[in-house]
Motif scaffolding. Structure first.
Motif, PDB file in Angstrom:
ATOM      1  N   ILE A  16       0.841  -1.203   0.000  1.00  0.00           N
ATOM      2  CA  ILE A  16       0.000   0.000   0.000  1.00  0.00           C
ATOM      3  C   ILE A  16       0.875   1.251   0.000  1.00  0.00           C
ATOM      4  CG2 ILE A  16      -1.605   1.350   1.435  1.00  0.00           C
ATOM      5  CD1 ILE A  16      -2.880  -1.395   2.239  1.00  0.00           C
ATOM      6  N   VAL A  17       1.914   1.266   0.845  1.00  0.00           N
ATOM      7  CA  VAL A  17       2.804   2.438   0.911  1.00  0.00           C
ATOM      8  C   VAL A  17       3.612   2.566  -0.387  1.00  0.00           C
ATOM      9  CG1 VAL A  17       4.780   3.461   2.108  1.00  0.00           C
ATOM     10  CG2 VAL A  17       2.969   2.352   3.429  1.00  0.00           C
ATOM     11  N   ALA A  18       4.179   1.445  -0.852  1.00  0.00           N
ATOM     12  CA  ALA A  18       5.066   1.489  -2.021  1.00  0.00           C
ATOM     13  C   ALA A  18       4.323   1.856  -3.304  1.00  0.00           C
ATOM     14  CB  ALA A  18       5.764   0.140  -2.196  1.00  0.00           C
ATOM     15  N   SER A  19       3.011   1.542  -3.380  1.00  0.00           N
ATOM     16  CA  SER A  19       2.241   1.850  -4.600  1.00  0.00           C
ATOM     17  C   SER A  19       2.256   3.344  -4.905  1.00  0.00           C
ATOM     18  CB  SER A  19       0.796   1.374  -4.458  1.00  0.00           C
ATOM     19  OG  SER A  19       0.123   2.124  -3.458  1.00  0.00           O
ATOM     20  N   SER A  20       2.476   4.170  -3.863  1.00  0.00           N
ATOM     21  CA  SER A  20       2.468   5.632  -4.069  1.00  0.00           C
ATOM     22  C   SER A  20       3.551   6.060  -5.058  1.00  0.00           C
ATOM     23  CB  SER A  20       2.673   6.347  -2.730  1.00  0.00           C
ATOM     24  OG  SER A  20       3.924   5.972  -2.168  1.00  0.00           O
ATOM     25  N   ILE A  21       4.639   5.282  -5.152  1.00  0.00           N
ATOM     26  CA  ILE A  21       5.741   5.622  -6.087  1.00  0.00           C
ATOM     27  C   ILE A  21       5.207   5.697  -7.516  1.00  0.00           C
ATOM     28  CG2 ILE A  21       7.903   4.766  -7.108  1.00  0.00           C
ATOM     29  CD1 ILE A  21       8.555   5.618  -4.414  1.00  0.00           C
ATOM     30  N   GLN A  22       4.508   4.626  -7.961  1.00  0.00           N
ATOM     31  CA  GLN A  22       4.004   4.623  -9.344  1.00  0.00           C
ATOM     32  C   GLN A  22       2.867   5.615  -9.518  1.00  0.00           C
ATOM     33  OE1 GLN A  22       3.138   0.969 -11.335  1.00  0.00           O
ATOM     34  NE2 GLN A  22       5.144   0.096 -10.966  1.00  0.00           N
ATOM     35  N   ILE A  23       2.026   5.763  -8.495  1.00  0.00           N
ATOM     36  CA  ILE A  23       0.902   6.710  -8.602  1.00  0.00           C
ATOM     37  C   ILE A  23       1.449   8.133  -8.796  1.00  0.00           C
ATOM     38  CG2 ILE A  23      -1.027   7.753  -7.324  1.00  0.00           C
ATOM     39  CD1 ILE A  23      -1.471   4.969  -6.036  1.00  0.00           C
ATOM     40  N   ILE A  24       2.460   8.492  -8.009  1.00  0.00           N
ATOM     41  CA  ILE A  24       3.038   9.845  -8.106  1.00  0.00           C
ATOM     42  C   ILE A  24       3.787  10.021  -9.428  1.00  0.00           C
ATOM     43  CG2 ILE A  24       4.777  11.405  -7.115  1.00  0.00           C
ATOM     44  CD1 ILE A  24       3.981  10.141  -4.338  1.00  0.00           C
ATOM     45  N   LEU A  25       4.678   9.058  -9.764  1.00  0.00           N
ATOM     46  CA  LEU A  25       5.458   9.172 -11.007  1.00  0.00           C
ATOM     47  C   LEU A  25       4.551   9.197 -12.232  1.00  0.00           C
ATOM     48  CD1 LEU A  25       8.502   6.780 -10.381  1.00  0.00           C
ATOM     49  CD2 LEU A  25       8.544   9.261 -10.498  1.00  0.00           C
TER      50      LEU A  25
END
Length: 526
Positions: A138-147
């Motif tokens: 859940i935390v790591a998914s933010s990387i692709q969402i932001i990029l």
């Protein structure tokens, strides 16, 4: 009499934006009956990874066969949802969004976390480990969402040239070599007949037609899987493996998956079904490396899929939009608890080329099958019990096909340039060689070459360098943008590539990548 000298046009082949010889491209559709059969074929192929990852990880976590079946069903359900989201609102390319092996390193690290291994009750350990993995995803998914949604990945992609992408796309296929023949070799009496049959049906007998439909080429996978699965079942029932080792029995027998007996008749996966996720900064940081790897592997796979669907290369903002949706896919993986993150299924991209059908509708139908069979557990478990050796035999062909699509981008570059030869060769070699070193080291030492006291740092480095496309991207893009890059724009293929960077650069982009339901009014293309 001396033969006439060949004309230049007889020697060279002009570069082509779109692959020729495809029966159906991205937005042309076969008849409904054919599309449904093709969609089912993509569903069967996607089962290999969906079953393999939970089958490997769940026992390590203390889970039972019931837990394994539930994770497989959940993974298939989320794959179906993610595939629909990606084909409707993401890149809109005909790609199945499946589970990813890139997440194995950080997940195995979480499984071996001392705070979890000391739990004595296996079921409690399984649940606590699952929740820890969910929190990290859940935390790591933010990387692709932001990029993705910030268009940062679109800006990064401006540094990619056809030359720089060749090793990345090629190693999306070649980098998976250890999942091909090494797995076929575990049960050669099933694997080799499957490999031969699949090649014969899809290539040598491709002109065999029934009512003007090339049945054997189009459905080579379904027919050969059915024949070899029946043959494997015959060997199992006749007791051919009765006195063989446990390893042989697991790889060859059709009754060793324990999926059908453990599967419920009907079960609808739902978010937080394993309980509330737990969050740990170290776990999440290690998982971020896997999310970056999945982003790079998917970028290569999207470009391969665009060629096999006879579309133009996805413009930068479309690629970024797809990565954003893929980030949401990883968030769903975390919320539902699938035990892995999302990436483009490379084998299904290969199947587009094998069937010569790159239709988006076929992939959306396959997503429907994933949702349907993940809810109807017993039926889904029946197909999921196909021995993995059968899938590995198909991977030998399909991964190779995706790799060769990567090599086809060389036609837009000057391969008589020493600079280009250097970059291509070094990136391909290191992309295969460095991950192989990491694999061998880990097999012997039971930990990766990066083995400091900071577990999150180890997970990050080991995950990055386990991935062939990621190493290839680092090497190729760095060399391509630092070695005489100003004087070599033409050699790198930039004049051809530049028109596909923006949505309005090529009129065909609108046909392939415009959002449905008139959504482009709210999200205008850049």
């Amino acid at each position: 009499m001396a033969a006439a000298a060949p004309k230049p046009e007889e020697i060279t082949h002009p570069p082509m934006d779109q692959l020729q010889g495809l029966e159906y491209c991205i937005d042309s559709n076969p008849s409904w009956g054919e599309a449904i059969a093709l969609g089912f074929q993509h569903y069967i192929l996607a089962l290999g990874t969906a079953v393999m990852i939970p089958s490997f990880l769940v026992p390590y976590m203390g889970g039972t066969d019931d837990d394994k079946v539930r994770v497989v069903q959940t993974l298939l359900f989320v794959e179906g949802v993610n595939t629909l989201l990606q084909t409707l609102f993401g890149t809109r390319l005909p790609t199945v969004i499946g589970g990813s092996y890139a997440f194995m390193v950080p997940i195995i690290s979480i499984i071996h976390d001392p705070s979890l291994t000391k739990i004595e009750n296996p079921h409690v350990r399984f649940l606590n480990t699952m929740r820890a993995v969910q929190g990290a995803l859940i935390v790591a998914s933010s990387i692709q969402i932001i990029l993705g949604y910030s268009q940062i990945w679109a800006i990064c992609s401006r540094f990619f040239s056809p030359l720089g992408m060749v090793p990345v796309i090629a190693l999306v296929g070649f980098g998976l070599f250890d999942r091909g023949f090494p797995v076929v070799g575990r049960c050669v009496e099933i694997g080799i007949p499957m490999l031969i049959l699949f090649v014969v049906f899809s290539q040598y007998l491709k002109n065999f037609q029934v009512r003007q439909l090339p049945v054997l080429e189009r459905f080579a996978l379904l027919i050969s899987v059915t024949v070899i699965w029946a043959y494997a079942h015959l060997l199992t029932a006749s007791g051919a493996y009765r006195h063989h080792s446990e390893q042989t029995q697991v790889n060859c027998r059709t009754d060793r998956a324990h999926l059908i007996s453990s599967a419920p008749w009907i079960k609808i996966p739902y978010p937080l079904q394993w309980g509330a996720p737990t969050f740990d900064a170290g776990h999440a940081f290690g998982m971020m490396a896997a999310v970056l790897v999945s982003l790079i592997e998917s970028t290569g796979a999207y470009k391969a899929a665009s060629r096999l669907a006879s579309a133009t290369p996805p413009p930068a903002h479309v690629l970024s939009r797809g990565i954003g949706w893929q980030g949401i896919g990883i968030l769903l993986n975390g919320l539902f608890g699938t035990l892995t993150g999302s990436t483009v299924s490379v084998e299904n991209v290969g199947l587009l080329g094998s069937t010569r059908v790159g239709s988006r509708r076929v992939i959306q139908i396959s997503a429907g099958f994933m949702l349907f069979f993940s809810i109807l557990g017993k039926f889904g478990a029946l197909f999921a019990s196909i021995p993995f050796t059968i899938f590995a035999a198909m991977y030998c062909v399909l991964f190779g096909l995706v790799a060769s699509v990567g090599l086809s981008f060389l036609q837009f570059t000057n391969m008589n340039s020493m600079r280009n030869l250097f970059i291509t060769g070094v990136a391909l070699f290191l992309g295969l060689s460095i991950p192989e070193y990491f694999r061998e080291y880990t097999a012997k030492a039971l930990h990766g070459p990066s083995h400091t006291r900071a577990g999150w740092f180890n997970d990050f480095l080991n995950t990055i360098f386990f991935s062939s496309p990621t190493v290839a991207l680092i090497v190729a893009v760095f060399l391509d943008n630092t070695l005489d890059y100003k004087d070599s724009a033409r050699d790198r293929g930039m004049p051809w590539w530049v028109k596909f960077r923006t949505f309005k650069g090529d009129s065909r982009n609108e046909e392939f990548y415009t959002l449905p339901f008139n959504l482009n009014r709210f999200f205008p293309p850049s």
